[in-house]
Write a protein that holds these residues in place. Structure first.
Motif, PDB file in Angstrom:
ATOM      1  N   MET A  74     -26.191  49.223  65.781  1.00  0.00           N
ATOM      2  CA  MET A  74     -24.939  49.735  65.232  1.00  0.00           C
ATOM      3  C   MET A  74     -24.836  51.242  65.420  1.00  0.00           C
ATOM      4  SD  MET A  74     -24.299  47.467  61.857  1.00  0.00           S
ATOM      5  CE  MET A  74     -22.777  48.239  61.422  1.00  0.00           C
ATOM      6  N   ILE A 133     -37.496  40.796  57.343  1.00  0.00           N
ATOM      7  CA  ILE A 133     -36.227  41.342  56.842  1.00  0.00           C
ATOM      8  C   ILE A 133     -36.106  42.802  57.246  1.00  0.00           C
ATOM      9  CG2 ILE A 133     -34.930  41.914  54.767  1.00  0.00           C
ATOM     10  CD1 ILE A 133     -36.208  39.502  53.448  1.00  0.00           C
ATOM     11  N   MET A 150     -33.311  44.315  59.796  1.00  0.00           N
ATOM     12  CA  MET A 150     -32.344  45.329  59.377  1.00  0.00           C
ATOM     13  C   MET A 150     -32.444  46.566  60.269  1.00  0.00           C
ATOM     14  SD  MET A 150     -30.763  44.211  56.625  1.00  0.00           S
ATOM     15  CE  MET A 150     -30.246  45.563  55.627  1.00  0.00           C
ATOM     16  N   ILE A 189     -24.309  44.027  51.040  1.00  0.00           N
ATOM     17  CA  ILE A 189     -24.740  43.665  52.398  1.00  0.00           C
ATOM     18  C   ILE A 189     -24.656  42.152  52.581  1.00  0.00           C
ATOM     19  CG2 ILE A 189     -26.720  43.644  53.952  1.00  0.00           C
ATOM     20  CD1 ILE A 189     -27.499  46.354  52.683  1.00  0.00           C
ATOM     21  N   TYR A 232     -42.687  37.781  55.614  1.00  0.00           N
ATOM     22  CA  TYR A 232     -41.287  37.509  55.269  1.00  0.00           C
ATOM     23  C   TYR A 232     -40.518  38.807  55.068  1.00  0.00           C
ATOM     24  CZ  TYR A 232     -37.431  35.625  52.427  1.00  0.00           C
ATOM     25  OH  TYR A 232     -36.215  35.308  51.929  1.00  0.00           O
ATOM     26  N   LEU A 242     -32.767  35.681  48.561  1.00  0.00           N
ATOM     27  CA  LEU A 242     -32.565  37.085  48.191  1.00  0.00           C
ATOM     28  C   LEU A 242     -31.390  37.219  47.227  1.00  0.00           C
ATOM     29  CD1 LEU A 242     -33.065  39.133  51.458  1.00  0.00           C
ATOM     30  CD2 LEU A 242     -34.502  39.041  49.427  1.00  0.00           C
ATOM     31  N   VAL A 261     -16.051  47.893  59.456  1.00  0.00           N
ATOM     32  CA  VAL A 261     -17.468  47.518  59.491  1.00  0.00           C
ATOM     33  C   VAL A 261     -17.626  46.125  60.075  1.00  0.00           C
ATOM     34  CG1 VAL A 261     -19.450  46.982  58.052  1.00  0.00           C
ATOM     35  CG2 VAL A 261     -18.143  49.039  57.618  1.00  0.00           C
ATOM     36  N   PHE A 266     -19.684  45.064  63.430  1.00  0.00           N
ATOM     37  CA  PHE A 266     -20.627  43.957  63.599  1.00  0.00           C
ATOM     38  C   PHE A 266     -20.307  43.192  64.868  1.00  0.00           C
ATOM     39  CE2 PHE A 266     -21.378  43.222  58.775  1.00  0.00           C
ATOM     40  CZ  PHE A 266     -22.221  44.295  58.759  1.00  0.00           C
ATOM     41  N   TYR A 289     -33.264  33.324  54.074  1.00  0.00           N
ATOM     42  CA  TYR A 289     -33.225  34.757  53.742  1.00  0.00           C
ATOM     43  C   TYR A 289     -32.134  35.100  52.727  1.00  0.00           C
ATOM     44  CZ  TYR A 289     -36.609  35.401  57.400  1.00  0.00           C
ATOM     45  OH  TYR A 289     -37.759  35.329  58.141  1.00  0.00           O
TER      46      TYR A 289
END
Lengths: 358, 170, 156
Positions: C21, C10, C14, A216, C6, A340, A313, A317, A336
């Motif tokens: 989508m 996220i 998402m 991702i 936080y 991550l 994909v 987006f 972020y």
């Protein structure tokens, strides 16, 4: 069985028999160069058509449907129009740099094609640093954008180039970290070995959650690196007319346009190689019959199917999400994705060292 | 892999020519771009010598990092159509002296220690990775750690600079 | 920002992106809902309220309902309508004002509908014809009453 590998080997043998080793190699270099140029031209036509159809269907429209059967020749007509247009150079522009930028952009995209494995044993250059080479060369394309923005002598171009620079330099880190996740698991940078390591199953299925997270992050980061919506601040048409390529027209604009789609293809191909095993067919554990049927499908079809899945994909987006503001863009990366990505890499390393993957 | 000598000479000449253009150009952005080509030619030389890791690192750090940084600082500080002032006589003679002595030094070095091609293949990524963290005689652990300290200091500096605005209300 | 917030950010991000989508993905695979009208091949479906141009309906005896009162000319905000009147002798020997030419400048009309509202006898209305392109501007100046037409009996 006829495969891409078999065809190439027969061509190679035929050339060697006729011309001898040295000349044959020289001829093959020329052929490969021609192949890359031809491939780019076809890629541009196909991807632009695909993008227009995908965007149309997602917006409940029909898309191109007039020129040729189902509108398939529309992009060819557009290309002919673009090529025959006048290429203007604005007054006060730095002519040398203005002409250099699109060429640099397209050359970088072409170089990126080298380590991609199109099918079993079909690769232009199986360089031993594979994915590192890709991230190195792709960092040059930001320079083309910067040069284009500066040399146009236009405030919009300059603003677009600055945004693009900040964006690409930032998101390169996340893309690199997610690539590293797979490198750690495969234990190699070489593309052919990364694919070989997925003989028993693609990393996406074998690597648990870290690989999914890495995928991702990779998709988000390459969307940003290729300057596509929702990260298209560099050419935000509602604020900067067209950003860094505002002043470009005709053939030079076509080169920028082509390079964007070529970069999308390369990014998707690398993604397919890293996460979905490149040309490696889908294998499921001990189901021999199933595995044999999967092997029967040519490896090049596997590769292109996976690559076009990723391309789809990325287009998905683009036609779904609204554009980010510049501060949101940088916040997403630095607050972020990057933390991550680092944590994710640590988890993946633990898994790789302990051998917990399937 | 066929790698004739003339490719190496061509790349070397290209790097030199681009470097010469970089110091003689009077437009600052063009100078930066010539520097970019000089660095790219050097990366090409590394590729020619089959030191692929070296070449990739050269491109990532110098082209993707340093030149982009230079371009950014030019963007933020200069006008498009501004020409750089010509160098003064003292500067010119000084530069010529430095270049000449450097050239003589390299020439003397090459005569004293004739260049040789190493027989062994370029080290693999595995070996490079191990050498970077090895604490044996040929290990690079100490310089590696020193560089990480340097980078850490730079990052702390960045954060301090970024924080400064908030403590002093304007 | 707390750590909980936080991760909540996220997760919410998402989820909302996935919702978007899913919507576009649904449209991608459902081609029947496409709203594009393939106009020259297929006649377009126009909305009921669509206004194309001003027309004056005539009946089978070539009679219209316009008395030439110029209410529409006065109502028009940008001088699209010009009415020329004449005097007719009625059978009982009286002189009576009647419509000679109803000149309509389509190139000036903004389809605002004010003339139709102003008309006391419902002589004009809006039609849905929209294929107005011509090679010369003068072709857009139209005379709405047909040659030889006359006022319908009983319309005052």
């Amino acid at each position: 069985m006829i495969s891409l590998e078999f065809i190439l080997q027969s061509v190679d043998r035929w050339l060697r028999d006729r011309l001898g080793h040295e000349v044959a190699v020289a001829v093959e270099y020329v052929l490969v160069g021609l192949f890359v140029i031809l491939f780019f031209a076809v890629l541009g036509l196909v991807l632009v058509f695909m993008e227009r159809k995908v965007s149309a269907w997602m917006q409940v429209r029909l898309g191109p449907n007039r020129v040729g059967p189902g509108g398939t020749l529309q992009t060819l007509a557009d290309t002919i129009k673009l090529v025959s247009k006048e290429g203007l150079t604005p007054a006060g522009a730095d002519r040398f740099l203005f002409n250099l930028a699109p060429v640099l952009m397209i050359v970088v995209s072409m170089l990126l094609l080298a380590p991609i494995a199109f099918a079993r044993n079909v690769q232009l250059w199986d360089i031993n640093i594979g994915v590192l080479y890709v991230s190195a060369i792709s960092s040059v394309s930001v320079l083309a954008v910067l040069i284009a923005g500066w040399s146009s002598n236009n405030k919009y171009s300059l603003l677009g180039a600055m945004r693009s620079g900040a964006q690409i330099v930032s998101y390169e880190l996340s893309a690199g970290l997610s690539v590293l996740t797979i490198v750690v698991l495969s234990g190699s940078l070489q593309v052919s070995q990364i694919i070989e390591a997925q003989q028993t199953g693609w990393w996406l299925f074998r690597g648990h959650v870290p690989v999914l997270v890495a995928m991702i992050i990779y998709l988000i980061a390459v969307t940003a690196e290729t300057n596509r919506a929702p990260f298209d601040l560099a050419e935000a048409e509602s604020e900067l007319t067209a950003g860094f390529h505002t002043e470009y027209s005709g053939m030079r604009f076509a080169l920028f346009f082509l390079a964007e789609y070529a970069n999308v293809f390369v990014a998707s191909a690398i993604g397919a190689i890293l996460f979905l095993g490149g040309w490696m067919p889908l294998h499921l554990g001990n189901w021999d019959a199933f595995n044999r049927i999967m092997d029967w499908i040519p490896s090049s079809i596997w590769f292109f199917a996976k690559t076009f899945f990723f391309i789809f994909v990325i287009m998905w987006f683009r036609w779904t999400f609204p554009r980010l503001r510049i501060d949101q863009l940088l916040e997403l990366e630095w607050k972020y994705l990057l933390p991550l990505g680092i944590v994710n890499l640590l988890v993946a390393t633990t898994i790789a060292v302990a051998g917990w993957y399937f | 892999m066929v790698k004739p000598d003339w490719i190496g000479y061509a790349l070397g000449a290209g790097a030199l020519a681009a470097g010469l253009l970089a110091v003689t150009s009077r437009r600052i952005l063009r100078a930066a771009i010539y520097l970019l080509f000089s660095l790219l030619a050097l990366a090409g030389l590394y590729f020619w010598m089959q030191l692929e890791f070296m070449a990739a690192v050269q491109i990532i750090i110098y082209v993707g990092g340093i030149v982009v940084l230079i371009l950014f600082s030019i963007f933020l500080t200069h006008q498009t159509d501004e020409l750089l002032p010509l160098a003064g006589t003292v500067q010119r003679f000084g530069a010529a002296l430095v270049v000449l002595s450097g050239g003589i030094g390299i020439f003397w070095l090459l005569r004293a220690v004739p260049p040789s091609r190493p027989d062994a293949a370029a080290p693999s990524v595995h070996e490079i990775g191990k050498a970077l963290l090895s604490i044996e005689d040929t290990g690079m652990a100490l310089p590696f750690e020193a560089i990480t300290l340097l980078l850490l200091a730079a990052m702390v500096g960045c954060i301090v600079l970024a924080l400064k605005d908030r403590t002093t209300p304007s | 920002m707390t750590l909980k917030q936080y991760f909540r950010n996220i997760w919410d991000g998402m989820r909302s992106l996935a919702a978007g989508m899913r919507r576009t993905g649904y449209y991608f695979f459902h081609h029947k809902e496409i709203i594009t009208q393939e106009y020259p091949d297929v006649p377009p479906r126009l909305a009921e309220r669509f206004r194309g141009e001003v027309v004056m309906p005539h009946n089978e005896n070539n009679e219209h309902r316009c008395t030439g009162c110029t209410a529409c000319e006065l109502a028009c905000p940008n001088g699209t309508i010009k009415i020329i009147t004449k005097y007719e002798i009625t059978p009982d020997g009286k002189k009576k004002k009647a419509l000679d030419k109803f000149i309509y400048h389509l190139e000036l009309c903004t389809m605002c509908n004010l003339c139709i509202i102003a008309c006391p006898t419902d002589a004009i209305k809006m039609s849905q014809a929209f294929e107005h392109s011509v090679f010369d501007r003068s072709q857009l100046i139209k005379i709405l009453n047909k040659p030889g037409s006359r006022l319908m009996e009983g319309v005052e």
